[in-house]
Write a protein that holds these residues in place. Structure first.
Motif, mmCIF file in Angstrom:
data_model
loop_
_atom_site.group_PDB
_atom_site.id
_atom_site.type_symbol
_atom_site.label_atom_id
_atom_site.label_comp_id
_atom_site.label_asym_id
_atom_site.label_seq_id
_atom_site.Cartn_x
_atom_site.Cartn_y
_atom_site.Cartn_z
ATOM 1 N N PHE A 21 3.235 -7.453 -3.722
ATOM 2 C CA PHE A 21 3.601 -8.827 -3.382
ATOM 3 C C PHE A 21 2.355 -9.711 -3.294
ATOM 4 O O PHE A 21 2.348 -10.856 -3.772
ATOM 5 N N THR A 22 1.297 -9.171 -2.694
ATOM 6 C CA THR A 22 0.043 -9.920 -2.576
ATOM 7 C C THR A 22 -0.559 -10.217 -3.944
ATOM 8 O O THR A 22 -0.993 -11.338 -4.213
ATOM 9 N N ILE A 23 -0.581 -9.205 -4.800
ATOM 10 C CA ILE A 23 -1.142 -9.394 -6.142
ATOM 11 C C ILE A 23 -0.355 -10.444 -6.910
ATOM 12 O O ILE A 23 -0.923 -11.313 -7.591
ATOM 13 N N THR A 24 0.984 -10.397 -6.784
ATOM 14 C CA THR A 24 1.826 -11.386 -7.475
ATOM 15 C C THR A 24 1.527 -12.798 -6.991
ATOM 16 O O THR A 24 1.368 -13.736 -7.788
ATOM 17 N N ILE A 25 1.454 -12.943 -5.666
ATOM 18 C CA ILE A 25 1.149 -14.271 -5.108
ATOM 19 C C ILE A 25 -0.233 -14.734 -5.541
ATOM 20 O O ILE A 25 -0.440 -15.900 -5.908
ATOM 21 N N GLU B 282 -4.729 -6.970 5.407
ATOM 22 C CA GLU B 282 -3.550 -6.109 5.444
ATOM 23 C C GLU B 282 -3.918 -4.681 5.867
ATOM 24 O O GLU B 282 -3.204 -4.052 6.656
ATOM 25 N N THR B 283 -5.013 -4.171 5.328
ATOM 26 C CA THR B 283 -5.443 -2.816 5.677
ATOM 27 C C THR B 283 -5.726 -2.708 7.167
ATOM 28 O O THR B 283 -5.298 -1.754 7.840
ATOM 29 N N LEU C 124 6.730 8.360 9.417
ATOM 30 C CA LEU C 124 6.182 7.039 9.718
ATOM 31 C C LEU C 124 5.096 6.664 8.700
ATOM 32 O O LEU C 124 5.033 5.523 8.221
ATOM 33 N N ASN C 125 4.252 7.642 8.346
ATOM 34 C CA ASN C 125 3.210 7.401 7.342
ATOM 35 C C ASN C 125 3.814 7.022 5.991
ATOM 36 O O ASN C 125 3.319 6.125 5.295
ATOM 37 N N GLU C 126 4.901 7.721 5.628
ATOM 38 C CA GLU C 126 5.549 7.409 4.351
ATOM 39 C C GLU C 126 6.089 5.981 4.350
ATOM 40 O O GLU C 126 5.964 5.260 3.349
ATOM 41 N N GLY D 152 3.045 -0.711 2.636
ATOM 42 C CA GLY D 152 1.738 -1.147 2.140
ATOM 43 C C GLY D 152 1.749 -1.373 0.646
ATOM 44 O O GLY D 152 1.172 -2.352 0.149
ATOM 45 N N PHE D 153 2.429 -0.468 -0.091
ATOM 46 C CA PHE D 153 2.510 -0.608 -1.549
ATOM 47 C C PHE D 153 3.263 -1.888 -1.921
ATOM 48 O O PHE D 153 2.824 -2.661 -2.788
#
Length: 457
Positions: A170-174, A20-21, A156-158, A164-165
């Motif tokens: 979502f990734t951690i939950t999965i 993802e990064t 755009l960064n925000e 990303g957050f």
């Protein structure tokens, strides 16, 4: 479970977070560069539009009009002559002089970028040449404040940070659910193998699916079932062998005590000594059979195959066993065509037939008949031994090849059986690569069919 779930979760997180990064960094860089490139193209296009007007009317009024137009926009314009003297400008800033003073010896007709460092400089800028009748008469410089671009990039960064957050959450939950889903069957398998190692084979592992985990669970379940069966078989075997050894030893000890301590007649002494000898022979046969089975189980039972002419072999079997059948007033009939060869261990094949014929003698009545028939079917050789004895009950047939299993338990001692003969027969036939089947009906007779692979040559 926590350690395994944590390790799996951490591994998945590191992999997905890294992907993802990389993806976010690549997309961010691409979008930023693309956005800046769009602004530079738009700036260059605007400068070329002004250049087209000035080439037709390179006059003070036109120059002032162009400068006035840009003063109301978010871009700025500076118009110079060929010597870069400012003729008109929509911005009052000394900074722009740095861009104008930059050397640009040959500006192409479509113009070019002279400042695109939006991160460190105050402006991005382009220049377009003004020509009349093929001669260069001046330049149109376009400027855009980089604060606007940086504000756009900041927004755009925000958005990327927010995305990303959300992606990380979502990734951690999965990963939490996925790691638990993967770890749960593995933990169950670990607990099952630990239970098996302690001698408890009563494990139950449901098949989780048609994948590697499901296959592993099924393999562990099969292992537990096999070990449970072997444990039961071992217990039954030890129980049976202790009983079978205890009985003849009891006879031998008891009658030896009688012979030693009592005053017996010669006839009584001979009678008791005969019983001791019979029980000793029975014990010797049992030990020999047990050694044979132990060798078979350890795959150390030697089978030395040689080509055997079955016609001659069966003639010798008939000559050797006919006296025993005649002594019981029974008939032994042997039918074997000539020119049938079988690659087998002659002594072991004789042992197989001896055990089966011995059963026929024991469990058939006088005037009974036993027939040995040899035939060839395709590439297989079939040896069939059929008698018209008392037969075997249908419900007993699946168990007759088990060790120490005896059908007629009440008459076994009188008949001299140990329950090992058929077990040895089956193992010896399997050692030859053959199979054995049995058909039997009570009071009609029993038929054993042995199938061996024939000599293809």
């Amino acid at each position: 479970m926590k350690n395994l779930s944590l390790k799996l979760g951490l591994l998945f997180f590191l992999i997905l977070f890294g992907l993802e990064t990389f993806t976010f960094f690549f997309l961010h860089s691409t979008l930023v560069e693309s956005r800046v490139e769009e602004e530079l193209i738009a700036l260059q296009t605007r400068g070329n539009s002004h250049r087209a007007i000035l080439e037709r009317h390179f006059e003070n009024d036109t120059i002032s009009h162009v400068a006035l137009m840009e003063s109301e926009a978010n871009t700025d314009v500076v118009i110079t002559n060929i010597n870069k003297d400012i003729l008109g400008s929509s911005v009052k800033s000394s900074i722009i002089q740095e861009y104008i003073d930059r050397p640009n010896p040959s500006v192409p007709r479509e113009g070019q970028t002279i400042g695109d460092n939006w991160r460190d400089e105050d402006y991005i800028s382009t220049v377009s040449p003004i020509e009349q009748k093929g001669q260069l008469i001046g330049y149109v410089y376009m400027f855009q404040d980089t604060a606007w671009i940086q504000s756009l990039i900041s927004r755009l960064n925000e958005q990327f940070l927010l995305a990303g957050f959300i992606a990380v959450i979502f990734t951690i939950t999965i990963i939490i659910f996925l790691s638990k889903a993967l770890a749960k069957p593995l933990i169950k398998m670990k607990e099952a193998t630990s239970q098996i190692s302690k001698g408890d084979f009563s494990v139950s592992l449901p098949k989780t699916g048609d994948d590697e985990l499901g296959d592993l669970a099924q393999s562990i379940q099969l292992l537990a079932n096999d070990l449970s069966y072997l444990k039961e078989e071992r217990s039954e075997f030890l129980s049976s062998i202790s009983h079978e050894l205890r009985t003849p030893l009891t006879y031998i000890k008891g009658y030896a005590d009688i012979v030693q301590k009592r005053n017996l007649t010669a006839e009584e002494r001979n009678q008791y000594l005969t019983i001791i000898l019979e029980e000793t022979n029975r014990l010797s046969d049992m030990v020999k059979n047990l050694f044979d089975l132990a060798k078979i189980d350890k795959n150390s039972f030697d089978i030395h195959k040689t080509p055997i002419d079955l016609h001659d072999f069966m003639r010798k079997i008939e000559a050797k066993f006919t006296p025993a059948f005649m002594d019981k007033k029974m008939i032994l009939e042997v039918n074997c065509p000539e020119a049938i060869q079988l690659n087998a261990d002659a002594s072991r094949l004789e042992q197989i037939i001896f055990n089966l014929l011995d059963n026929s003698i024991k469990y058939s009545s006088p005037d009974g008949k036993t027939a040995i028939t040899v035939s060839r079917h395709n590439k297989n050789i079939i040896i069939r031994i059929k008698d018209n004895g008392k037969g075997i009950p249908e419900h007993e047939l699946p168990y007759i090849f088990n060790r120490f299993y005896r059908v007629d338990k009440s008459r076994t001692r009188a008949l001299g059986g140990t329950g090992l003969g058929l077990a040895i027969v089956k193992e010896l036939i399997h050692a030859h690569g053959g199979t054995i089947t049995v058909k039997s009906k009570e009071n009609i007779g029993t038929e054993f069919d042995m199938v061996f692979k024939g000599d293809d040559g």
